[in-house]
Every structure is written in structure tokens, then in C-alpha cells.
Design an enzyme around this catalytic site. Sequence first.
Site, short mmCIF file in Angstrom:
data_model
loop_
_atom_site.label_atom_id
_atom_site.label_comp_id
_atom_site.label_asym_id
_atom_site.label_seq_id
_atom_site.Cartn_x
_atom_site.Cartn_y
_atom_site.Cartn_z
N ASP A 3 -61.70 33.50 -53.27
CA ASP A 3 -61.03 33.32 -51.98
C ASP A 3 -61.12 31.88 -51.46
OD1 ASP A 3 -63.71 33.20 -50.84
OD2 ASP A 3 -63.71 35.38 -50.93
N TYR A 47 -71.61 34.50 -44.24
CA TYR A 47 -71.88 34.59 -45.68
C TYR A 47 -71.61 33.28 -46.41
CZ TYR A 47 -71.22 35.94 -50.57
OH TYR A 47 -71.29 36.01 -51.94
N ASP A 79 -70.99 33.71 -56.26
CA ASP A 79 -70.36 34.46 -55.17
C ASP A 79 -69.64 35.64 -55.79
OD1 ASP A 79 -69.04 35.37 -52.96
OD2 ASP A 79 -67.53 33.78 -52.97
N ASP A 117 -63.94 32.93 -67.52
CA ASP A 117 -65.13 33.77 -67.38
C ASP A 117 -66.37 32.89 -67.17
OD1 ASP A 117 -66.62 36.35 -67.78
OD2 ASP A 117 -67.40 35.23 -69.49
N GLY A 118 -67.14 33.21 -66.13
CA GLY A 118 -68.32 32.41 -65.79
C GLY A 118 -69.36 32.39 -66.90
N ASP A 160 -70.11 43.31 -55.61
CA ASP A 160 -71.34 44.09 -55.75
C ASP A 160 -71.59 44.54 -57.19
OD1 ASP A 160 -72.49 44.29 -53.03
OD2 ASP A 160 -70.49 45.04 -52.57
N GLU A 176 -63.50 31.08 -61.73
CA GLU A 176 -63.13 32.39 -61.19
C GLU A 176 -62.32 33.10 -62.27
OE1 GLU A 176 -63.29 34.49 -58.31
OE2 GLU A 176 -62.02 35.72 -59.61
#
Lengths: 287, 287
Positions: free
Chosen positions: A92, A67, A161, A143-144, A164, A112
Site C-alpha cells: 500500500d 502502525y 510489513d 518474492d521477498g 497475518d 512486494e
Amino acid sequence: MDHIRAGWFSEISPLWPGQSFSMEVKEVLYKDKSEYQDILIFESKNNGTVLVLDGIIQCSQKDEFSYQEMISFLPLCAHPNPQKVLIVGGGDGGVAREVQKHPLVKEIIQVEIDEKVVSASKKHLPFMAKGFDSPKVTLNICDGFEYMRNHKNEFDVIITDSSDPIGPAVNLFTENYYRLLKEALKPGGIISSQAGTVWTDLPMVKQTVANCKKHFQTVKYANSSVPSYPDGQIGYLVASLDESVDLRKPSFVFSERQIDELELKYYNDEIHAAAFVLPNFVRKELA
Amino acid sequence: MDHIRAGWFSEISPLWPGQSFSMEVKEVLYKDKSEYQDILIFESKNNGTVLVLDGIIQCSQKDEFSYQEMISFLPLCAHPNPQKVLIVGGGDGGVAREVQKHPLVKEIIQVEIDEKVVSASKKHLPFMAKGFDSPKVTLNICDGFEYMRNHKNEFDVIITDSSDPIGPAVNLFTENYYRLLKEALKPGGIISSQAGTVWTDLPMVKQTVANCKKHFQTVKYANSSVPSYPDGQIGYLVASLDESVDLRKPSFVFSERQIDELELKYYNDEIHAAAFVLPNFVRKELA
């Protein structure tokens, strides 16, 4: 939300009803609830360390490279000169670890939202969080959406990234999000985003592709094999603002020597092209 | 061997320790023990009808077409003139259903050892067992080894649709089996066999490829996505007695019209080529 029973973790979600993947747990390493989500990290019996957010597997040490490499190098190698890269999510550190390997990348900004994912990964997933150690990387806890509203026309490549499309990540699959991505990109910019699987939710993939097409000239769906993810694979939405670019053909090709030295375990230029080849039942729907 | 608990079937095997795939069960349709194995057929909640032998999922209605089409058309389309075909195993009828679609195939001999799998499939998996209705197909209930010992130099293509290398199918992965296949083939003959997954057992795949290379000139490993199988994918060993053939390039290409009319949901000529493209960690081991 504790899905560990009799020593096995089971992934159960309304996103894939009637099926579940389970791993045997050797030891729970970390368990906490952040402002945004439940975080669980465990050592599995046969798949190495595993990160779980809100009950859904984010990565396992055994197969995470598929991934991380694919979501990174599909857009990076399709771009002729990906100097400045934005990573949205990816707490991560695995995507940062891959992106910084690309010889043409000079600067990586990562945003992130959940600091607890970052700190837990630094402690328990060092093989991924080492991505943050690169001098190319600047990590912002924010916040993106907010970040992109204030940074227009700035990036060559943006990689989303996300988890879901349920819970905190649901906005990252909307038309509005693709508008923001477009505006944060320089001309000719390329994006990639986690895009679910065609086996469990082809209508959702179709809708995401349609949302993206409203703002991007060329939009493609690719996939790779990741056994720990639902259906054993994951999809990538790859899109360009430049209609002349063929996203399936890498403009940068890693040499065999680079593949060894940079420890690319999955990605190569043939895998790049093959990832975009789709079975008939998918090709028909996404045409 | 009953792996149904609280309404879920779980697949547990020493072949993939520490991981398990589960499906929610709507209704058990059939359960019996034949001379060779335990047979279970259930209606799942979200994946259609499922066939299980000795606790291992053989196919689910939702995704079986990927396996049946790929194990059939990879060898058939690589062969310039696959007139006579032998299917070893495949008692559910799914491979026969696909092989008989190929316009150049005139005659299909199938040898299946377990009559109970055939009769149960005819009753509960008619969407697969309809393969046996083709006038091209002759089905023999007998041992594949025995059959091949008495039929030399006879087939253009032989497809081994076996269960995993544990229990009754273990002999189908040995060097001796590839010798038998070679002898049953005509010059230029091509085989395909179910060959496990590289994620869970790369050493086994490597050994199988090595066994095959002792008797075949060109040996390749391909794979496709099948969510119901361990790791969400399955491998195919494809091999030719002719060293000049490029197995990755189909010599027969289905037209778009044929793809529609023959109901090919997965296979096309681009998927054929892409199936042989392997990630670095596999390429290195199988080189």
C-alpha cells in the site's frame, strides 16, 4: 469471502475466533482477486478508506499512521545510521511513506509480491501510495524470500510489513525467515516485523520471539494502539544483531519541529520507549 | 435493545458511529431491566463472561483486569498514603477487588446506584464481585452525587468507575462533578475516572480534561489496552489537588513478589509511567 452484509463489512477469521470488528460501508471502491489473494477497498462511513486482503483489514485511513510510523521508526531510530533500508511487503506504500521521512535514510528497496495491491493502492489509497513517489524508493515486484537469498550483507534495517500468519504470509513468521533477514543485514543491522497481538495469540507471539532469538542477539516485542486491528492493537518484533544496543532507547530523536514538518501523528521518542513496556501477563511469558 | 442476532452480540452506539465490536454468544446467563438500565450477562464463546449495560460492553472476563487494575492503581500508587478510598459506580465489584489489594488502603466506601447490577454480578461474575467480600469494603446502594454532597473532606482517593457519557452516567463527566470530587477529597487527594478513547472522541476527552482542570491542580490522561472496549483501549483521567505531585511517577511500587501474590496481571510501575505517554495527535490536543 464477501463479508459485507446489510451495508457492514465484518472481519471474521480463525485467527481470532468468537470476535469480530465491523465497519459501516459507504461505497465499495475496488474488488478483485489477484494471483495471491482477494483484494477489497471500500470507503467506510467513519474510518475513511479501508484496504482488506483475504477478508482481513490491512489498514483504515483513520488510524493507519500508528502502525506505519511505529513499524518504521522503532527500528530506524534505534539504529545509529540507517542508510539503506529494505521493506518486505507493504504494497500500500504506507511504510515507504514513513521510512523516507527519516533524515539519515538514503536508499529504500521495497519488494512486494502482489502488483495488484500496489496498483489498486495507487488509485484508491493515494495518501499511502504517495510513499512510492519518493526518489529514495525503488520498488520491485517480486518474492521477498527470493530477493533476500540474492542480497546478502546489504541492509541496515529490514522492515517486514506482512499480513497475518495465515495464507501467503505464513512463512514470514518462521525461524528460516529470521535466518534470511540476518544474512541480508549488515553487521549491527536491525529488523522490525508485524508480530500479532498478545491478547488473542500470546503462544504465537512467544513462538515468533523464540524463532527470532535463534538468529538475533537482542529481541524485543513492542506494541501500539490501532483500533481497526483485532484487539485494537498490533505488536512489533524488533531485533538487533548487536547485543550492546538497547532497542528501547532511540539513538535518533525527532525534534518537535521535525514532528510537525514530517507530519508524525503518532511516533515520538517517549512513545518509542513506552511501546516496549509490557503488562505483567505478557512480560512473564516473553522473559 | 437486544443486540444478539444469529448467536452474536454486537455493540452498536451513537458514541462510535460506523463501527461495531461483536462477540459470539454461548449462553445468555441473565437479562433484566432495572430502574436505571438494561442489564445483560452472557457467556461468550472465547472471552468468558460478559456484562452489558444498555447495549454497551462493561467488561469481559478475558481482559477486564487491564481496566480494573489501571483505574485503581494509577491514582492509588501516585498517592503517598491512600488510606481511605471512595469508589463511585463499579457495581460489578472489579474495582473493589483491586483497590483492597493495596497495602496502604484501610477503608473503602463504595456507592453504586443500581442494586440489580450488584446482585447479578454476585451471581454471574463472582470473579469480580469477590471484591465486595473484603473486610475493607462497605457498599452503599445510593446516588454518588448525593453521597458526596454529604461527605466533604473525607477521602484520599476517589475512583469513578462509570459507564460511558450517555444515559445515567452523563453527569459524571461535567465540571460540576469535578467540583464535588474536589470537595469530598482531603488535601492532596487524587482521583481517577473512566475517560473514553481519543480515537473515537478526542473532543469529548479534551472537554472532560478542561472541566477537570477548573478544580484540580494537575490533570493527566492515561490509557491502557482493553480489546473489548471501543477502539481496543480505554482512557483514564487522573488528577490531583496537589500541584507538586507527578502523577506519572508512582510513590508506591509493587515488588515482583507482591505482583505474583496479589495477582496483578497488568499493572506494574513501568506500565504506570508508560500509560501517560501519548501519541503526537493526542499530546497536541491535550497540552
